[in-house]
Each structure stands twice: as structure tokens, then as C-alpha cells.
Design a protein around this motif. Structure first.
Motif, short mmCIF file in Angstrom:
data_model
loop_
_atom_site.label_atom_id
_atom_site.label_comp_id
_atom_site.label_asym_id
_atom_site.label_seq_id
_atom_site.Cartn_x
_atom_site.Cartn_y
_atom_site.Cartn_z
N VAL A 100 -5.17 -0.69 -58.09
CA VAL A 100 -6.12 -1.67 -58.63
C VAL A 100 -6.42 -2.74 -57.59
CG1 VAL A 100 -6.40 -3.48 -60.37
CG2 VAL A 100 -5.54 -1.26 -61.05
N LEU A 101 -5.40 -3.18 -56.87
CA LEU A 101 -5.62 -4.17 -55.81
C LEU A 101 -6.52 -3.62 -54.70
CD1 LEU A 101 -2.15 -5.87 -55.35
CD2 LEU A 101 -4.21 -6.84 -56.35
N LEU A 102 -6.48 -2.32 -54.48
CA LEU A 102 -7.33 -1.69 -53.47
C LEU A 102 -8.72 -1.35 -54.00
CD1 LEU A 102 -4.76 0.77 -51.87
CD2 LEU A 102 -5.76 -1.27 -50.82
N GLU A 103 -9.00 -1.78 -55.23
CA GLU A 103 -10.26 -1.54 -55.91
C GLU A 103 -10.55 -0.05 -56.09
OE1 GLU A 103 -13.32 -3.75 -53.95
OE2 GLU A 103 -12.31 -5.67 -54.31
N ALA A 104 -9.50 0.73 -56.34
CA ALA A 104 -9.63 2.15 -56.65
C ALA A 104 -9.20 2.34 -58.10
CB ALA A 104 -8.77 2.98 -55.71
N GLU A 105 -10.05 1.85 -59.00
CA GLU A 105 -9.69 1.84 -60.42
C GLU A 105 -9.53 3.24 -60.99
OE1 GLU A 105 -12.48 0.21 -59.29
OE2 GLU A 105 -11.71 -1.84 -59.25
N PHE A 106 -10.36 4.17 -60.56
CA PHE A 106 -10.27 5.54 -61.07
C PHE A 106 -8.92 6.16 -60.71
CE2 PHE A 106 -10.92 10.13 -60.56
CZ PHE A 106 -11.31 10.45 -61.86
N VAL A 107 -8.49 5.96 -59.48
CA VAL A 107 -7.20 6.51 -59.05
C VAL A 107 -6.07 5.81 -59.80
CG1 VAL A 107 -5.72 6.93 -57.06
CG2 VAL A 107 -8.18 7.03 -56.80
N ALA A 108 -6.21 4.52 -60.07
CA ALA A 108 -5.18 3.79 -60.81
C ALA A 108 -5.05 4.31 -62.23
CB ALA A 108 -5.50 2.30 -60.82
N VAL A 109 -6.19 4.53 -62.90
CA VAL A 109 -6.14 5.06 -64.26
C VAL A 109 -5.58 6.47 -64.26
CG1 VAL A 109 -7.59 5.77 -66.21
CG2 VAL A 109 -7.97 3.57 -65.12
#
Length: 169
Positions: free
Chosen positions: A47-56
Motif C-alpha cells: 500500500v505504501l508503494l501505491e500497489a493497491e491491487f497487489v496489496a489486496v
């Protein structure tokens, strides 16, 4: 200190702490819980890396499915609790020395690396989920479909192997 630095520091400590506790605990259930904490912390780093899809995806697949699968596997198998945690005194000392040396080498490497400047990789207002979808379904359609066929074949093979094992009993 910015808020993102503090969040990164806390999530990094949780990730490393969960991993260290996972290899340090003697009870398997505690190990799985530590692994779950590590998975959730890694999702926070995404999420900090702005990769929300990968985080979810990390939360759904690893934190949810894999951890629950491990817990069910542990609960459904027979194991002797007295076997857990025997003979680990010299291994703990060696592990501590190894981890400390690895930490120092990685810390030295990070501090002495010339990092490139920040580049704007995505257009403003375009979500990375949309970009992933466009890439997968325009440039990588055939590999995507081949992976789905491979997973289907693996599922059918697992069912056939499980049925053969059940017939022998």
C-alpha cells in the motif's frame, strides 16, 4: 520525519518480527499466526508503494487463504506436542549470529547504494488496477489462459490422486 517513513518503519519491524518469530516459536499454530502477521505487514508495504491491487491480492491469497489452509492442515493432522522445540540451543545462537550478520550486510548495502531519482511512472489519475488489466488482457492473454489451463490440470490431478488414495483404504 514524514508519516510514510514512520509507517514504513513500523510495517518493516512487523514484517521482520513476524518472520523471526515464525522461525523462533516452537508451536506450529503460533508459527502460522506469526506468518499471517508477516503477510499482512507485507500488504501494508505494498500500500505504501501505491500497489493497491497487489496489496489486496496479498491479503486475500496469502493472509487469508494460505494461513487458513495451514491452520486446517495443522489441526487435521496428528502430531505430538512433546516433539516440538527439542534441541534448539546451539541452533538459536547460530541463527542469531547469522541474522545479525545478514542485517549488517544488507544495511551496509542499502546505505552505500546510489539510488536513482524518483520517476513518475504512471499517469496522474490512472489506477494501477486498470493498467494491470489492460496489460494482462491485451499483451498477455495467451500466457494468462495457459496459466488457467495449468491450474485446472493441477486441480484435476489432485482430485484423481486423492481419489486413488481414498480407494486404497
Amino acid at each position: 520525519m514524514s508519516g510514510s517513513f514512520v509507517a514504513f518503519f513500523i510495517l518493516s519491524l512487523l514484517t521482520i518480527g513476524g518472520a523471526v518469530f515464525m522461525i523462533s516459536f516452537t508451536r506450529v499454530v503460533h508459527m502460522v499466526i506469526s506468518l499471517g502477521i508477516t503477510f499482512l505487514s507485507i500488504a501494508g508495504l505494498f500500500v505504501l508503494l501505491e500497489a493497491e491491487f497487489v496489496a489486496v491480492s496479498q491479503v486475500l491469497v496469502y493472509s487469508g487463504a494460505i494461513s487458513i489452509l495451514m491452520l486446517f492442515g495443522i489441526m487435521l493432522t496428528k502430531h505430538d506436542a512433546s516433539d516440538e522445540g527439542t534441541g534448539r540451543s546451539w541452533k538459536n545462537t547460530f541463527s542469531l549470529i547469522f541474522v545479525a550478520a545478514l542485517f549488517l550486510v544488507i544495511f551496509w548495502g542499502i546505505q552505500n547504494t546510489a539510488w536513482p531519482g524518483v520517476t513518475e511512472s504512471a499517469e496522474a489519475g490512472v489506477s494501477n488496477v486498470k493498467q494491470i488489466g489492460l496489460e494482462v488482457f491485451t499483451h498477455f492473454v495467451i500466457p494468462f489462459e495457459l496459466v488457467s489451463v495449468l491450474l485446472l490440470v493441477a486441480l484435476v490431478g489432485a482430485i484423481i490422486m486423492a481419489k486413488k488414495e481414498g480407494d486404497n483404504e
